[in-house]
Design an enzyme around this catalytic site. Structure first.
Site, PDB file in Angstrom:
ATOM      1  N   GLY A   1       1.089  -1.040   0.369  1.00 27.39           N
ATOM      2  CA  GLY A   1       0.111   0.029   0.016  1.00 27.39           C
ATOM      3  C   GLY A   1       0.037   1.169  -0.172  1.00 27.39           C
TER       4      GLY A   1
ATOM      5  CG  HIS B   1       2.782   1.829  -5.668  1.00 27.18           C
ATOM      6  ND1 HIS B   1       2.987   2.303  -4.716  1.00 27.18           N
ATOM      7  CD2 HIS B   1       3.678   0.049  -5.193  1.00 27.18           C
ATOM      8  CE1 HIS B   1       3.793   1.686  -4.409  1.00 27.18           C
ATOM      9  NE2 HIS B   1       4.273   0.501  -4.127  1.00 27.18           N
TER      10      HIS B   1
ATOM     11  CB  SER C   1      10.728   4.095  -1.130  1.00 26.86           C
ATOM     12  OG  SER C   1      10.271   3.971  -0.085  1.00 26.86           O
TER      13      SER C   1
ATOM     14  CG  LEU D   1      -1.215   2.286  -3.609  1.00 26.51           C
ATOM     15  CD1 LEU D   1      -1.625   1.375  -5.100  1.00 26.51           C
ATOM     16  CD2 LEU D   1      -0.064   1.031  -3.867  1.00 26.51           C
TER      17      LEU D   1
ATOM     18  CD  GLN E   1       9.947  -7.482  -2.610  1.00 28.31           C
ATOM     19  OE1 GLN E   1       9.783  -6.921  -1.185  1.00 28.31           O
ATOM     20  NE2 GLN E   1       9.930  -6.753  -3.105  1.00 28.31           N
TER      21      GLN E   1
HETATM   22  O1  PAF Z   1       8.384  -5.164  -1.917  1.00 27.31           O
HETATM   23  C1  PAF Z   1       7.103  -5.038  -1.190  1.00 27.31           C
HETATM   24  O2  PAF Z   1       6.332  -3.777  -1.426  1.00 27.31           O
HETATM   25  C2  PAF Z   1       6.557  -6.344  -0.150  1.00 27.31           C
HETATM   26  O3  PAF Z   1       7.920  -6.671  -0.194  1.00 27.31           O
HETATM   27  C3  PAF Z   1       5.717  -7.350  -1.166  1.00 27.31           C
HETATM   28  C4  PAF Z   1       6.529  -7.775  -1.991  1.00 27.31           C
HETATM   29  C5  PAF Z   1       4.230  -6.569  -0.743  1.00 27.31           C
HETATM   30  C6  PAF Z   1       5.429  -8.375   0.367  1.00 27.31           C
HETATM   31  O4  PAF Z   1       5.056  -7.711   1.077  1.00 27.31           O
END
Ligand code: PAF
Length: 287
Positions: A37, A43, A192, A39, A160
């Site tokens: 969220g 996004h 971010s 956003l 990630q």
């Molecule tokens: O990068 C993120 O926003 C989070 O780590 C994710 C991939 C939604 C997992 O909770």
């Protein structure tokens, strides 16, 4: 309040599965955009790309507690559901999956988890123990619940992204992983959700991350030592940013490249500005 219709909000796992099954049965392809969220324009880039790749877009909004450490303030993570829904409505997103913590973890944190392994303990994982196990486990759950054809992940969270890609490969998860380039402010700051915690002075100092990466890129033709010296020189010049790490990692292994390395690599940086931890990265070719 926007004049566009908001997405349908689905709060249960069963409800989300039904919608995904219905869309698939109707012959439509699904893209999942997993988010916490809060956003922003970064996004939006995910949604726009997802719309090119699939018929139906599902945005998950779930502040996943299992990826937050005990010393991290889960309760203070920005939650802006109303604004998020307005934005997604404007973008024409039909579905938001927004489960509660109890819905996702009815018996508390799952007994079965996905282990990020050694790489889960380096860089981001070093200061955020267990973070990547939490991320991988919730991503695996979200993929199982929404059964998308495509899932988007941002280049900004390079470690990630690396770990999710490896999980998808290792576990033969049938989904296309689409990488979304980092969206930046005009002065280079990577977007971010955490940027909103920065006051004016900290916001100014935060540009040192992208400036250091630019310095590294400019020095890339002169070799690895020059890359490291250029980035560290830039970072040392900003006393308001407390450096956690700067490293040049192998694109294929996400481990630091050896002395004398030449070839494609990723320069990664993390620093604390005030109480806010920021990360950024850039791909470069070390000559
Ligand atoms: O990068 C993120 O926003 C989070 O780590 C994710 C991939 C939604 C997992 O909770």
């Amino acid at each position: 309040m926007s004049s566009h219709p908001r997405p349908q909000i689905i709060e249960t796992v069963a409800g989300m599965r039904d919608v995904a099954a219905h869309e698939r049965a109707a012959g439509r392809t699904i893209a999942l955009i997993p988010t916490l969220g809060a956003l922003h324009a970064g996004h939006v880039a995910h949604v726009e790309r997802a719309a090119e790749l699939a018929d139906v877009c599902i945005v998950s909004i779930f502040v996943n507690p299992t990826q937050f450490g005990a010393n991290e303030d889960l309760d203070n993570y920005p939650r802006t559901m109303d604004d998020d829904l307005d934005l997604l409505g404007e973008l024409g997103v039909p579905y938001v999956f927004a489960p509660s913590v109890e819905e996702m973890y009815p018996k508390g944190p799952t007994s079965t988890t996905i282990a990020a392994g050694q790489l889960g303990t380096t860089f981001e994982g070093k200061s955020r123990r267990g973070h990547f196990d939490g991320v991988l486990t919730v991503v695996a759950k979200l993929l199982a619940i929404t059964s998308p054809h495509v899932v988007t992940f941002g280049q900004k969270d390079a470690q990630q992204l690396f770990l999710v890609r490896r999980m998808i490969t290792d576990l033969n998860i049938p989904v296309r992983l689409e990488i979304i380039e980092t969206v930046r402010e005009e002065d280079g700051l990577a977007l971010s959700s955490r940027n909103q915690f920065l006051n004016a002075s900290q916001r100014d100092a935060a540009t040192i991350l992208s400036a250091a990466l630019n310095a590294a890129t400019s020095a890339a033709d002169s070799g690895l030592d020059s890359v490291i010296a250029a980035a560290q020189g830039a970072l040392m010049g900003e006393s308001r940013a407390e450096l956690d790490y700067f490293a040049v990692v192998d694109t294929d292994t996400f481990t630091p490249v050896p002395d004398g390395f030449r070839g494609p690599a990723t320069a990664i940086v993390a620093a604390r500005v005030g109480a806010t931890r920021l990360i950024d990265n850039v791909s470069l070719y070390v000559g």
